[in-house]
Design an enzyme around this catalytic site. Structure first.
Site, PDB file in Angstrom:
ATOM      1  N   CYS A   1     -10.186  -5.654  -0.321  1.00 56.14           N
ATOM      2  CA  CYS A   1     -11.366  -4.235  -0.055  1.00 56.14           C
ATOM      3  C   CYS A   1     -11.865  -4.751  -1.607  1.00 56.14           C
ATOM      4  O   CYS A   1     -11.350  -5.489  -1.921  1.00 56.14           O
ATOM      5  CB  CYS A   1     -10.682  -2.939  -0.309  1.00 56.14           C
ATOM      6  SG  CYS A   1     -10.145  -1.918  -1.682  1.00 56.14           S
TER       7      CYS A   1
ATOM      8  N   HIS B   1      -3.640   0.285  -3.773  1.00 50.40           N
ATOM      9  CA  HIS B   1      -3.584  -0.328  -2.760  1.00 50.40           C
ATOM     10  C   HIS B   1      -2.480  -1.288  -3.085  1.00 50.40           C
ATOM     11  O   HIS B   1      -1.756  -1.333  -4.051  1.00 50.40           O
ATOM     12  CB  HIS B   1      -5.414  -1.366  -2.293  1.00 50.40           C
ATOM     13  CG  HIS B   1      -6.090  -0.226  -1.917  1.00 50.40           C
ATOM     14  ND1 HIS B   1      -6.763  -0.423  -1.976  1.00 50.40           N
ATOM     15  CD2 HIS B   1      -5.960   1.363  -1.784  1.00 50.40           C
ATOM     16  CE1 HIS B   1      -8.167   1.083  -1.052  1.00 50.40           C
ATOM     17  NE2 HIS B   1      -7.311   1.596  -1.362  1.00 50.40           N
TER      18      HIS B   1
ATOM     19  N   GLU C   1      -2.887  -4.813  -3.594  1.00 50.91           N
ATOM     20  CA  GLU C   1      -2.453  -5.289  -4.892  1.00 50.91           C
ATOM     21  C   GLU C   1      -3.012  -5.314  -5.600  1.00 50.91           C
ATOM     22  O   GLU C   1      -2.449  -5.395  -6.815  1.00 50.91           O
ATOM     23  CB  GLU C   1      -4.286  -6.117  -3.874  1.00 50.91           C
ATOM     24  CG  GLU C   1      -4.752  -6.759  -2.645  1.00 50.91           C
ATOM     25  CD  GLU C   1      -4.923  -6.026  -2.163  1.00 50.91           C
ATOM     26  OE1 GLU C   1      -5.262  -6.583  -1.100  1.00 50.91           O
ATOM     27  OE2 GLU C   1      -4.739  -5.060  -2.057  1.00 50.91           O
TER      28      GLU C   1
ATOM     29  N   ASP D   1      -8.309   5.035   4.540  1.00 56.25           N
ATOM     30  CA  ASP D   1      -8.158   4.251   3.565  1.00 56.25           C
ATOM     31  C   ASP D   1      -8.935   3.522   3.258  1.00 56.25           C
ATOM     32  O   ASP D   1      -9.089   2.563   1.969  1.00 56.25           O
ATOM     33  CB  ASP D   1      -6.611   3.585   4.420  1.00 56.25           C
ATOM     34  CG  ASP D   1      -6.530   2.868   2.917  1.00 56.25           C
ATOM     35  OD1 ASP D   1      -5.846   2.742   2.410  1.00 56.25           O
ATOM     36  OD2 ASP D   1      -6.692   1.309   3.129  1.00 56.25           O
TER      37      ASP D   1
ATOM     38  N   CYS E   1      -9.600  -3.683  -4.849  1.00 57.55           N
ATOM     39  CA  CYS E   1      -8.850  -4.975  -5.140  1.00 57.55           C
ATOM     40  C   CYS E   1      -9.491  -6.338  -5.437  1.00 57.55           C
ATOM     41  O   CYS E   1      -8.854  -6.937  -6.269  1.00 57.55           O
ATOM     42  CB  CYS E   1      -7.819  -5.493  -4.315  1.00 57.55           C
ATOM     43  SG  CYS E   1      -6.749  -3.226  -3.689  1.00 57.55           S
TER      44      CYS E   1
ATOM     45  N   ASN F   1       0.941  -1.085  -0.142  1.00 55.64           N
ATOM     46  CA  ASN F   1      -0.059   0.164  -0.197  1.00 55.64           C
ATOM     47  C   ASN F   1       0.877   1.681   0.300  1.00 55.64           C
ATOM     48  O   ASN F   1       1.721   1.208   0.510  1.00 55.64           O
ATOM     49  CB  ASN F   1      -0.792  -0.332   1.299  1.00 55.64           C
ATOM     50  CG  ASN F   1      -1.707   1.166   1.443  1.00 55.64           C
ATOM     51  OD1 ASN F   1      -1.682   1.733   1.049  1.00 55.64           O
ATOM     52  ND2 ASN F   1      -3.365   0.339   1.480  1.00 55.64           N
TER      53      ASN F   1
END
Length: 144
Positions: free
Chosen positions: A77, A50, A52, A140, A80, A39
């Protein structure tokens, strides 16, 4: 512990050392890491970097992602998870989901096998960060 998850944890620690949010990710194909990231929202002042997403960007254009496995220290999330669905990832291995449940059901509904390792190291790393940085964490996850 799975060596690929260890690498994702190392990425999370890199992000934390840079002043960012401690979430790391690696993309694996044929037992080889082909992408890694963490991140970098804080470091780059970019809301979509992020772990990923950074990992996918660093893997680059590899043709198909369908035969790869995405490892992340935290359950992905919706942003991602959407990327995993879009790229046809078939398996996601998450370090934990206690601190953030993420989009597990969404991924499973789209045919992704999701494994939650519930690793104490991942749980504690995120818990400590959230306690020390609640405003940054809420930013975030879009709850600020």
């Amino acid at each position: 512990m799975d060596p690929f998850m260890q690498e994702a944890i190392a990425e999370a620690k890199r992000g934390l050392a840079e002043g960012g949010i401690p979430i790391g990710s690696v993309l694996v194909r044929d037992n080889t890491i082909i992408g890694r990231g963490h991140n970098r929202r804080v470091q780059e002042e970019d809301p979509v970097i992020h772990a990923e997403i950074d990992c996918f960007r660093n893997a680059g254009r590899i043709g198909t992602y369908r035969d790869s496995v995405l490892y992340s220290t935290l359950m992905p999330c919706y942003l991602c998870a959407g990327a995993a669905v879009q790229f046809g990832i078939k398996k996601v291995v998450a370090g934990e989901s206690r601190n953030f449940p993420g989009a597990r059901a969404f991924m499973e509904e789209h045919g992704i096998e999701v494994i939650d390792c519930a690793l104490p190291e991942c749980i504690e790393m995120m818990r400590t960060f959230i306690v020390k940085n609640p405003r940054l964490w809420n930013e975030d996850i879009g709850e600020l």
